[in-house]
Design a protein around this motif. Structure first.
Motif, PDB file in Angstrom:
ATOM      1  N   HIS A   1       0.820  -1.213   0.000  1.00 31.52           N
ATOM      2  CA  HIS A   1       0.000   0.000   0.000  1.00 31.52           C
ATOM      3  C   HIS A   1       0.855   1.264   0.000  1.00 31.52           C
ATOM      4  N   GLU A   2       1.960   1.214   0.790  1.00 35.09           N
ATOM      5  CA  GLU A   2       2.728   2.437   0.992  1.00 35.09           C
ATOM      6  C   GLU A   2       3.911   2.584   0.044  1.00 35.09           C
ATOM      7  N   ALA A   3       4.363   1.470  -0.593  1.00 31.66           N
ATOM      8  CA  ALA A   3       5.567   1.528  -1.426  1.00 31.66           C
ATOM      9  C   ALA A   3       5.677   0.273  -2.281  1.00 31.66           C
ATOM     10  N   ALA A   4       6.587   0.331  -3.237  1.00 29.82           N
ATOM     11  CA  ALA A   4       6.942  -0.854  -4.022  1.00 29.82           C
ATOM     12  C   ALA A   4       8.393  -1.206  -3.719  1.00 29.82           C
ATOM     13  N   TYR A   5       8.663  -2.507  -3.601  1.00 32.85           N
ATOM     14  CA  TYR A   5      10.002  -2.990  -3.306  1.00 32.85           C
ATOM     15  C   TYR A   5      10.512  -3.745  -4.528  1.00 32.85           C
ATOM     16  N   ILE A   6      11.720  -3.388  -4.974  1.00 29.86           N
ATOM     17  CA  ILE A   6      12.252  -3.962  -6.204  1.00 29.86           C
ATOM     18  C   ILE A   6      13.655  -4.501  -5.950  1.00 29.86           C
ATOM     19  N   SER A   7      13.912  -5.735  -6.419  1.00 25.15           N
ATOM     20  CA  SER A   7      15.230  -6.341  -6.258  1.00 25.15           C
ATOM     21  C   SER A   7      15.535  -7.208  -7.470  1.00 25.15           C
ATOM     22  N   SER A   8      16.818  -7.498  -7.643  1.00 26.19           N
ATOM     23  CA  SER A   8      17.235  -8.380  -8.745  1.00 26.19           C
ATOM     24  C   SER A   8      18.023  -9.582  -8.248  1.00 26.19           C
ATOM     25  N   HIS A   9      18.107  -9.731  -6.939  1.00 24.60           N
ATOM     26  CA  HIS A   9      18.841 -10.882  -6.400  1.00 24.60           C
ATOM     27  C   HIS A   9      18.230 -11.289  -5.063  1.00 24.60           C
ATOM     28  N   THR A  10      18.017 -12.588  -4.908  1.00 23.51           N
ATOM     29  CA  THR A  10      17.508 -13.137  -3.650  1.00 23.51           C
ATOM     30  C   THR A  10      18.531 -14.123  -3.098  1.00 23.51           C
ATOM     31  N   TYR A  11      18.900 -13.927  -1.833  1.00 25.34           N
ATOM     32  CA  TYR A  11      19.862 -14.797  -1.155  1.00 25.34           C
ATOM     33  C   TYR A  11      19.110 -15.801  -0.283  1.00 25.34           C
ATOM     34  N   LYS A  12      19.585 -17.018  -0.277  1.00 24.62           N
ATOM     35  CA  LYS A  12      18.975 -18.059   0.551  1.00 24.62           C
ATOM     36  C   LYS A  12      19.389 -17.884   2.004  1.00 24.62           C
ATOM     37  N   GLY A  13      18.422 -17.995   2.914  1.00 24.10           N
ATOM     38  CA  GLY A  13      18.715 -17.932   4.337  1.00 24.10           C
ATOM     39  C   GLY A  13      18.988 -19.303   4.915  1.00 24.10           C
ATOM     40  N   ALA A  14      19.249 -19.340   6.214  1.00 22.35           N
ATOM     41  CA  ALA A  14      19.581 -20.599   6.888  1.00 22.35           C
ATOM     42  C   ALA A  14      18.346 -21.418   7.236  1.00 22.35           C
ATOM     43  N   GLY A  15      17.154 -20.801   7.169  1.00 24.66           N
ATOM     44  CA  GLY A  15      15.935 -21.517   7.540  1.00 24.66           C
ATOM     45  C   GLY A  15      15.868 -21.754   9.037  1.00 24.66           C
ATOM     46  N   GLY A  16      15.056 -22.736   9.426  1.00 19.10           N
ATOM     47  CA  GLY A  16      14.959 -23.090  10.834  1.00 19.10           C
ATOM     48  C   GLY A  16      14.235 -22.041  11.669  1.00 19.10           C
ATOM     49  N   MET A  17      14.550 -22.065  12.967  1.00 20.07           N
ATOM     50  CA  MET A  17      13.910 -21.171  13.941  1.00 20.07           C
ATOM     51  C   MET A  17      14.972 -20.280  14.586  1.00 20.07           C
ATOM     52  N   PRO A  18      14.600 -19.096  15.042  1.00 14.66           N
ATOM     53  CA  PRO A  18      15.586 -18.219  15.700  1.00 14.66           C
ATOM     54  C   PRO A  18      16.188 -18.899  16.937  1.00 14.66           C
ATOM     55  N   VAL A  19      17.496 -18.829  17.052  1.00 13.26           N
ATOM     56  CA  VAL A  19      18.161 -19.439  18.200  1.00 13.26           C
ATOM     57  C   VAL A  19      17.662 -18.794  19.487  1.00 13.26           C
ATOM     58  N   GLY A  20      17.278 -19.645  20.437  1.00 11.96           N
ATOM     59  CA  GLY A  20      16.750 -19.158  21.708  1.00 11.96           C
ATOM     60  C   GLY A  20      15.239 -19.153  21.777  1.00 11.96           C
ATOM     61  N   SER A  21      14.576 -19.430  20.663  1.00 16.98           N
ATOM     62  CA  SER A  21      13.107 -19.407  20.654  1.00 16.98           C
ATOM     63  C   SER A  21      12.505 -20.717  21.149  1.00 16.98           C
ATOM     64  N   ASN A  22      13.325 -21.775  21.245  1.00 19.62           N
ATOM     65  CA  ASN A  22      12.824 -23.077  21.688  1.00 19.62           C
ATOM     66  C   ASN A  22      13.578 -23.601  22.911  1.00 19.62           C
ATOM     67  N   GLY A  23      13.951 -22.702  23.798  1.00 22.36           N
ATOM     68  CA  GLY A  23      14.547 -23.129  25.061  1.00 22.36           C
ATOM     69  C   GLY A  23      16.055 -23.226  25.040  1.00 22.36           C
ATOM     70  N   HIS A  24      16.609 -23.584  26.209  1.00 19.94           N
ATOM     71  CA  HIS A  24      18.060 -23.612  26.423  1.00 19.94           C
ATOM     72  C   HIS A  24      18.478 -24.994  26.908  1.00 19.94           C
ATOM     73  N   SER A  25      19.589 -25.512  26.364  1.00 20.36           N
ATOM     74  CA  SER A  25      20.075 -26.834  26.751  1.00 20.36           C
ATOM     75  C   SER A  25      21.578 -26.788  27.005  1.00 20.36           C
ATOM     76  N   LEU A  26      22.153 -27.948  27.253  1.00 21.97           N
ATOM     77  CA  LEU A  26      23.586 -28.075  27.533  1.00 21.97           C
ATOM     78  C   LEU A  26      24.186 -29.076  26.562  1.00 21.97           C
ATOM     79  N   LEU A  27      25.171 -28.642  25.776  1.00 26.02           N
ATOM     80  CA  LEU A  27      25.824 -29.484  24.771  1.00 26.02           C
ATOM     81  C   LEU A  27      27.075 -30.131  25.348  1.00 26.02           C
ATOM     82  N   LEU A  28      27.157 -31.463  25.277  1.00 28.35           N
ATOM     83  CA  LEU A  28      28.382 -32.177  25.645  1.00 28.35           C
ATOM     84  C   LEU A  28      29.325 -32.099  24.457  1.00 28.35           C
TER      85      LEU A  28
END
Length: 400
Positions: free
Chosen positions: A157-184
């Motif tokens: 509604h407020e603007a148009a966004y234009i790009s010529s390149h899309t980069y792939k992200g890492a996917g998954g979930m943000p670190v820390g959004s599903n709790g905290h654990s201990l790695l051996l």
């Protein structure tokens, strides 16, 4: 025309319901931390996307280098913002493509028309823009599937966004959004990959490492520190707890038959880890076990090791083979660190043969002749805790 904005598209976050804002806040915090060295960066998060703004081109380039390693991002694009009118979109599209090598390249226009008030529908706008672009860049070749250049136009509604390149992200979930654990964290190939896989599912963690000086060296601890630094690049600060394990491990060797000593060693590690887990308010334990890879990772051995704790033990590599694990280790940059030739405490005390099917009752019987629980509590209380990204090896001199 200024390239000063990055449009971030969410991945699994988009599927969330009423708690979606919690995941967006965590992703924003993780991105902000990762880009903290870029002085002019500001951010704006919306329900379905996020924007990063910067005043310096070099900071935009640096952000593009960093963002692919941050979990929770499906993809992102450097964009130019213009008014949502046909003439402005045409003019800006030409400027965007003017910054791209176009000769002989395949090309496609992709339009997302969120603002349905726009006078042309999606198909009509794609045709209009495509024809306009080809008149100015006649060397472009139209290709609908997997084009080399994708001109992406999104009309809001407020603007148009234009790009010529899309980069792939890492996917998954943000670190820390599903709790905290201990790695051996042993320092080998598998456990860093296990940590990475859990970070991808949104789990943050502390790491615990067992050192047996003088049988293990300060170089072994340096190796683990470097692994933690590498994992930190994926979106979380990681505390490292180094356990002085020598006396307890020597007692195991003396007290328990050699073919069961590795099982008892793993059980004592779990007990120590359980104490540290409580102290760090962690919800689970993470290991790099892969079923059947070594004697301590058979189903019978895992059952015997699990018997000492009721805490959930997360084993993200359980069904992966070694080559798959190595490929991920190489991808995330931990492999070359893990293969440095410095022994860990399990390697230096490896018995000539290990039981692949240990009986819990028999293992517990031999352990009953020694007050292991007191030793576990003592070594857990003597741990050295640091944040390797901010510390150096001198912090461990008292331990070594």
């Amino acid at each position: 025309m200024n390239w000063n904005t990055i449009l971030i598209r969410y991945g699994e976050i988009s599927l969330k319901g009423k708690n979606k804002s919690k995941f967006i806040r965590k992703l924003k915090a993780n991105i902000k931390a990762a880009l903290s060295d870029l002085g002019t960066v500001t951010m704006r998060a919306e329900r379905d996307r996020m924007f990063i703004y910067t005043e310096k081109p070099e900071e935009l380039d640096r952000a593009i280098e960093i963002l692919p390693s941050i979990f929770g991002i499906q993809s992102f694009s450097p964009i130019v913002i213009c008014a949502p009118t046909l003439e402005d979109i045409k003019e800006t599209s030409l400027k965007v493509l003017g910054k791209t090598e176009t000769a002989g390249k395949t090309f496609k226009v992709d339009v997302k028309r969120a603002d349905k008030r726009f006078p042309l529908n999606t198909g009509e706008l794609q045709q209009e823009l495509g024809g306009h672009v080809l008149r100015v860049f006649p060397d472009l070749i139209v290709q609908m599937k997997k084009p080399e250049i994708l001109l992406y136009v999104e009309i809001q509604h407020e603007a148009a966004y234009i790009s010529s390149h899309t980069y792939k992200g890492a996917g998954g979930m943000p670190v820390g959004s599903n709790g905290h654990s201990l790695l051996l964290l042993s320092g080998g190939i598998d456990s860093p990959v296990a940590g990475y896989m859990m970070m991808k599912r949104g789990v943050s963690f502390d790491a615990i490492h067992f050192a047996s000086p003088p049988f293990t060296s300060d170089l072994a601890i340096e190796k683990v520190e470097d692994i933690v630094r590498q994992l930190t690049k994926f979106g979380a600060v990681i505390r490292l707890h180094v356990i002085p394990f020598t006396e307890l491990q020597q007692t195991i060797v003396k007290q328990v038959p050699s073919n069961l000593s590795m099982t008892t060693t793993r059980r004592m590690m779990m007990k120590v880890a359980e104490q540290v887990r409580k102290d760090t308010n962690s919800l689970g334990l993470i290991t790099g076990d892969s079923l059947g890879q070594v004697a301590s990772q058979t189903l019978e051995s895992i059952t015997a090791i699990n018997e000492v704790t009721n805490t959930p033990i997360l084993r993200p590599l359980i069904a992966m083979d070694k080559l798959e694990i190595i490929q991920i280790a190489e991808k995330i940059g931990t492999y070359d660190i893990s293969i440095r030739p410095y022994d860990d405490c399990c390697t230096v005390f490896t018995p000539p043969s290990n039981k692949t099917k240990p009986q819990v009752e028999k293992v517990a019987y031999y352990e009953s002749f020694q007050e292991f629980d007191d030793m576990v509590a003592e070594v857990a209380s003597q741990r050295v805790t640091t944040i390797p990204s901010k510390q150096t090896k001198e912090d461990f001199e008292d331990l070594l």
